[in-house]
Write a protein that holds these residues in place. Structure first.
Motif, mmCIF file in Angstrom:
data_model
loop_
_atom_site.group_PDB
_atom_site.id
_atom_site.type_symbol
_atom_site.label_atom_id
_atom_site.label_comp_id
_atom_site.label_asym_id
_atom_site.label_seq_id
_atom_site.Cartn_x
_atom_site.Cartn_y
_atom_site.Cartn_z
ATOM 1 N N ARG A 67 -44.715 -1.113 -61.093
ATOM 2 C CA ARG A 67 -45.780 -0.627 -60.204
ATOM 3 C C ARG A 67 -47.138 -0.655 -60.894
ATOM 4 O O ARG A 67 -48.151 -0.935 -60.265
ATOM 5 C CB ARG A 67 -45.459 0.776 -59.706
ATOM 6 C CG ARG A 67 -44.368 0.733 -58.657
ATOM 7 C CD ARG A 67 -44.224 2.006 -57.891
ATOM 8 N NE ARG A 67 -45.441 2.627 -57.416
ATOM 9 C CZ ARG A 67 -46.050 2.327 -56.269
ATOM 10 N NH1 ARG A 67 -45.578 1.375 -55.510
ATOM 11 N NH2 ARG A 67 -47.135 2.985 -55.894
ATOM 12 N N ARG A 116 -51.911 4.211 -68.242
ATOM 13 C CA ARG A 116 -50.552 4.282 -67.681
ATOM 14 C C ARG A 116 -49.512 3.787 -68.689
ATOM 15 O O ARG A 116 -48.425 4.364 -68.785
ATOM 16 C CB ARG A 116 -50.461 3.477 -66.389
ATOM 17 C CG ARG A 116 -50.987 4.258 -65.201
ATOM 18 C CD ARG A 116 -50.897 3.491 -63.908
ATOM 19 N NE ARG A 116 -49.574 3.187 -63.438
ATOM 20 C CZ ARG A 116 -48.996 3.781 -62.391
ATOM 21 N NH1 ARG A 116 -49.636 4.706 -61.723
ATOM 22 N NH2 ARG A 116 -47.789 3.418 -62.004
ATOM 23 N N ARG A 132 -42.897 10.713 -62.110
ATOM 24 C CA ARG A 132 -43.309 10.189 -60.802
ATOM 25 C C ARG A 132 -43.551 8.691 -60.926
ATOM 26 O O ARG A 132 -44.679 8.232 -60.885
ATOM 27 C CB ARG A 132 -44.582 10.883 -60.332
ATOM 28 C CG ARG A 132 -44.451 12.368 -60.155
ATOM 29 C CD ARG A 132 -45.796 13.066 -60.047
ATOM 30 N NE ARG A 132 -46.805 12.647 -61.020
ATOM 31 C CZ ARG A 132 -46.894 13.087 -62.275
ATOM 32 N NH1 ARG A 132 -46.037 13.961 -62.721
ATOM 33 N NH2 ARG A 132 -47.838 12.669 -63.083
ATOM 34 N N ARG A 134 -43.317 6.234 -58.937
ATOM 35 C CA ARG A 134 -43.878 5.523 -57.788
ATOM 36 C C ARG A 134 -45.276 6.010 -57.409
ATOM 37 O O ARG A 134 -45.792 5.651 -56.363
ATOM 38 C CB ARG A 134 -42.951 5.640 -56.596
ATOM 39 C CG ARG A 134 -41.611 4.998 -56.856
ATOM 40 C CD ARG A 134 -40.810 4.853 -55.596
ATOM 41 N NE ARG A 134 -39.514 4.260 -55.891
ATOM 42 C CZ ARG A 134 -39.291 2.964 -55.994
ATOM 43 N NH1 ARG A 134 -40.267 2.128 -55.833
ATOM 44 N NH2 ARG A 134 -38.085 2.519 -56.254
ATOM 45 N N THR A 135 -45.886 6.806 -58.247
ATOM 46 C CA THR A 135 -47.207 7.332 -57.942
ATOM 47 C C THR A 135 -48.289 6.280 -58.113
ATOM 48 O O THR A 135 -48.126 5.323 -58.850
ATOM 49 C CB THR A 135 -47.519 8.558 -58.817
ATOM 50 O OG1 THR A 135 -48.749 9.124 -58.395
ATOM 51 C CG2 THR A 135 -47.637 8.176 -60.274
ATOM 52 N N TRP A 136 -49.396 6.478 -57.427
ATOM 53 C CA TRP A 136 -50.556 5.586 -57.557
ATOM 54 C C TRP A 136 -51.429 6.024 -58.709
ATOM 55 O O TRP A 136 -52.252 5.266 -59.186
ATOM 56 C CB TRP A 136 -51.370 5.606 -56.272
ATOM 57 C CG TRP A 136 -50.810 4.797 -55.182
ATOM 58 C CD1 TRP A 136 -49.587 4.940 -54.609
ATOM 59 C CD2 TRP A 136 -51.429 3.704 -54.532
ATOM 60 N NE1 TRP A 136 -49.415 4.011 -53.623
ATOM 61 C CE2 TRP A 136 -50.541 3.246 -53.548
ATOM 62 C CE3 TRP A 136 -52.661 3.088 -54.661
ATOM 63 C CZ2 TRP A 136 -50.850 2.180 -52.724
ATOM 64 C CZ3 TRP A 136 -52.957 2.029 -53.831
ATOM 65 C CH2 TRP A 136 -52.039 1.583 -52.887
ATOM 66 N N LEU A 137 -51.282 7.252 -59.118
ATOM 67 C CA LEU A 137 -52.126 7.793 -60.175
ATOM 68 C C LEU A 137 -51.377 7.775 -61.497
ATOM 69 O O LEU A 137 -50.415 7.047 -61.658
ATOM 70 C CB LEU A 137 -52.565 9.212 -59.808
ATOM 71 C CG LEU A 137 -53.354 9.309 -58.491
ATOM 72 C CD1 LEU A 137 -53.603 10.757 -58.163
ATOM 73 C CD2 LEU A 137 -54.647 8.543 -58.596
#
Length: 138
Positions: A67, A116, A132, A134-137
């Motif tokens: 991701r 990240r 988390r 699958r988080t965007w942050l």
């Protein structure tokens, strides 16, 4: 008879240790990608190939790494498009805001990618699944 006492096996703590080498390799390839660009793809391929067979801890890191790659790519493309449109329109002086916005997005996404990867490494080296993936942050 032998006087050597056999050590009793230690009770398991319920926590299964997974091999951390391949997820570390994925994060390292991602970070190394800033020098040559090719290892981004190699890291992505390694993550995709190992995600299905990995344990729950490593699977969360592979999902997080995959991701991270795709989020970064899409935002980089958006920033690059803004930058190129702004560059073309900068001749007329109306493209300068787009030029600045595109450059800012591309720079911010580089920082986002590195942070990240470092956060993934921190959780991995502590032996924890990414909380988390699958988080965007962060």
């Amino acid at each position: 008879m032998s006087d050597v006492a056999q050590a009793a096996p230690e009770p398991s703590s319920g926590r299964v240790e997974e091999d951390k080498v391949l997820p570390i390799v994925v994060y390292a390839l991602y970070l190394l990608g800033f020098t040559n660009g090719l290892t981004f793809l190699v890291g992505l391929i390694v993550a995709y190939l190992n995600r299905e067979t990995a344990g729950p801890i490593n699977a969360s890191h592979y999902t997080f790494a995959i991701r991270t790659f795709w989020l970064s790519i899409w935002w980089f493309i958006i920033g690059l498009a803004l930058f190129l449109v702004g560059l073309a329109l900068a001749v007329l002086l109306i493209g300068i805001p787009l030029l600045i916005a595109g450059g800012t997005i591309m720079g911010a996404i580089g920082v986002f990618f590195v942070v990240r990867c470092i956060m993934g490494l921190v959780y991995l080296l502590k032996g924890e699944a990414y909380p988390r993936p699958r988080t965007w942050l962060i």
